[in-house]
Scaffold this active site. Sequence first.
Site, short mmCIF file in Angstrom:
data_model
loop_
_atom_site.label_atom_id
_atom_site.label_comp_id
_atom_site.label_asym_id
_atom_site.label_seq_id
_atom_site.Cartn_x
_atom_site.Cartn_y
_atom_site.Cartn_z
N ARG A 138 0.99 -1.21 0.42
CA ARG A 138 0.15 -0.04 0.18
C ARG A 138 0.83 1.12 0.14
O ARG A 138 0.83 2.06 0.27
CB ARG A 138 -1.11 -0.15 1.49
CG ARG A 138 -2.20 -0.90 0.74
CD ARG A 138 -3.16 -0.34 0.41
NE ARG A 138 -4.36 -1.71 1.26
CZ ARG A 138 -5.29 -1.35 0.69
NH1 ARG A 138 -5.97 -0.06 0.27
NH2 ARG A 138 -6.40 -1.84 0.85
N ARG A 170 -3.06 6.01 0.01
CA ARG A 170 -2.83 6.26 1.16
C ARG A 170 -2.54 6.94 2.36
O ARG A 170 -3.08 7.82 3.07
CB ARG A 170 -2.76 4.68 1.82
CG ARG A 170 -3.88 3.61 1.92
CD ARG A 170 -3.43 2.58 2.67
NE ARG A 170 -4.81 2.12 2.86
CZ ARG A 170 -4.64 0.08 3.87
NH1 ARG A 170 -3.22 0.40 4.01
NH2 ARG A 170 -5.94 -0.26 3.74
N ARG A 206 -6.49 13.53 -4.96
CA ARG A 206 -7.21 12.75 -4.70
C ARG A 206 -8.34 13.77 -3.94
O ARG A 206 -8.95 13.53 -3.99
CB ARG A 206 -7.42 11.91 -3.01
CG ARG A 206 -6.54 10.31 -3.54
CD ARG A 206 -7.81 9.52 -4.24
NE ARG A 206 -9.93 10.05 -3.81
CZ ARG A 206 -9.38 9.10 -3.14
NH1 ARG A 206 -8.78 7.72 -2.33
NH2 ARG A 206 -10.26 9.17 -2.45
N ASP A 232 -7.02 -1.35 -7.68
CA ASP A 232 -7.54 -1.67 -6.98
C ASP A 232 -8.44 -3.39 -7.58
O ASP A 232 -8.34 -3.96 -8.32
CB ASP A 232 -8.51 -0.17 -6.06
CG ASP A 232 -9.86 -1.43 -4.65
OD1 ASP A 232 -9.19 -1.29 -3.76
OD2 ASP A 232 -10.07 -2.32 -4.70
N TYR A 280 -15.91 -10.51 -1.20
CA TYR A 280 -16.35 -9.05 -2.03
C TYR A 280 -17.65 -9.72 -2.05
O TYR A 280 -18.63 -8.32 -2.09
CB TYR A 280 -15.23 -8.24 -2.29
CG TYR A 280 -14.40 -7.67 -1.28
CD1 TYR A 280 -14.80 -6.71 -0.58
CD2 TYR A 280 -12.82 -8.29 -1.44
CE1 TYR A 280 -13.62 -6.33 0.60
CE2 TYR A 280 -12.37 -7.30 -0.48
CZ TYR A 280 -12.34 -6.96 0.11
OH TYR A 280 -11.61 -6.07 1.14
#
Lengths: 368, 368
Positions: B23, B27, B36, B72, B145
């Site tokens: 990651r 993040r 972002r 992702d 998921y």
Amino acid sequence: LPDLFLRACRREPVERTPVWIMRQAGRSLPEYRALRERHDFLTCCRTPELACEITLQPVRRLGVDAAILFSDILVPLPEMGVGVEFGPGPRIERPLRSRADVEALRAPDAREATPFVMEAVRLLRRELRVPLIGFAGGPFTLATYLVEGGATRSFAEIKSLLFSDPATAHLLLERCAATVASSLAEQVRAGAQAAMLFDTWAGVLSPEDFRAFALPYARRVFAAVVEAGDDHRGGVPRIYYAGETAGLLGSLAEVGAEVVGLDWRVDLGEARRRLGPQLAVQGNLDPAVLLGPPELIRRRVAGVLRGARVGDGGHGPAGPALGHVFNLGHGILPTTPPENARALVEAVREQSSAAEAPLGPAARRSEP
Amino acid sequence: LPDLFLRACRREPVERTPVWIMRQAGRSLPEYRALRERHDFLTCCRTPELACEITLQPVRRLGVDAAILFSDILVPLPEMGVGVEFGPGPRIERPLRSRADVEALRAPDAREATPFVMEAVRLLRRELRVPLIGFAGGPFTLATYLVEGGATRSFAEIKSLLFSDPATAHLLLERCAATVASSLAEQVRAGAQAAMLFDTWAGVLSPEDFRAFALPYARRVFAAVVEAGDDHRGGVPRIYYAGETAGLLGSLAEVGAEVVGLDWRVDLGEARRRLGPQLAVQGNLDPAVLLGPPELIRRRVAGVLRGARVGDGGHGPAGPALGHVFNLGHGILPTTPPENARALVEAVREQSSAAEAPLGPAARRSEP
């Protein structure tokens, strides 16, 4: 067979494997839900007659071989000076955030902090024909709740404390250990026949941190239990449970318990081989298996029973393992159909029964 | 040292231990947060220039030895026929609930489903001087998921499916494996120099269920990667990561990867001894250590480096381990100060450097 569970904890011969279910009291039974419609969670914990009734429910319906007191590991918090609510998950009103917060924490004597717990134990001993397990939260787990304030995935707050201010972390853990030691020792003095420490979160630590922050405090609690259990015949078995301990097996023998609970993420046979035959084990079926059909439950029970016999120090592949208490690897899921929990108990009873009654220790010693 | 990371994956001699951080892209970096503010998460994943920029940010700031594509594991979902939102955690619009839902699932070709991923890979190969890792989600994790719909603690929905309707579960896992295989193979064809499978949730399975529901599908994906990587010199290293695998070590050698990522809940030395020297390992510092002071970070880095040398099949306690890629045991925590991530990278570089350059394989073989 009133002492089957206790004999298994002590690695004495058994006619079959005893079975009980973590979180059997409360959670999944309809008679518990009916009772909860009239009383909230904390009222149930704090009212001996209600706690007693909830403790008895699974013994009646499921036929388990041990009862575990209905209570909660956070019940001592108010007398430590920390408010907690259940809605339904626990929420700490003011999570600890500073050295001063930790210093303000009290380590209460359980006889003053939670007298209702000991009263429930005394009531239950008059009602029960199977052994009663007293329990408390592991010091590390209690500390985690106090610092995190509720559910977490990252455990960033508690670990920040461990890593940035270990002195304050150890002070917090000492207070938690003193509180828990008093709670568990007083339950034993009131009549609990086994003492279990739920150190649910200890498995989020690396092996190194487990040895630094969880193990020594669990040991301290178990030492207090040994002292309190001195006048019980054969002593009071101590059970340690933490989730996700597959990487911690090398340390579990030092925790001061004669029984270690294992979750389903480790093969029971492999775990027994690595733990050695001197430790009894409790577990370790995946709770979600009880969401499947009875045929699957029976097959998976057989697998756990088979694993339990590997390296148990007993007499080979026939009959029940030495030193194995059947259980789930974690608490029963709230959506579990009660008939599946019943199917589990029956499968363990049927499949673990020895063809003949086991020989006593004297007879065993004379064998080759 | 442009190929340091790849050599470590292949268990070839290295001058020091390579390091990157799960990651690392996204993040925790302020330059990522700034970006972002102008673009939402999925836009960043779907716009090659943005994905490229975010991938490069940690390479510039932290000096890591490998880049991992910013993307992702749920990016293929819309083309499988399933809506997903990030707010910020992923939420599946309509979790799969029936055989018909599973049958309606598509297994798209990545060139049509996610062309922006391969475009980002091509852009990055022109920019990067360190190797680029492509990645995808493990089939079991993707299936989890799709069925759970988002975060879960009990995994009751996916396990109900596995245990009550294994035929439908296997159909679902096949579709997921086909989708993931296409995604990872096409990333390799576009130029990714290593291929990593994030099977984050596979560690919630018992060893028996891991072998039934996770392992065979991960193998299938890696087989497709091997085929796609045929024309890379030396092949494309395959890396398998699942959380909580301390109880699954016995199966990891069969997953079809030459590198296995390990989380911090297992001692790295013990893991290497049990995995055997033929597997390279990646890991395994607790991400929360980066919330502590630099002195602690350095001490814990030393511990991981020491563990990595145990049973690595190399030449004893001096210099970098054979077949070890330093990493955290899980993704970097969002609250990690960037200077602590930098301190980690520097500590690994300093502490793992051999006193002298390592001997080549030919020279090594002539030693006693």
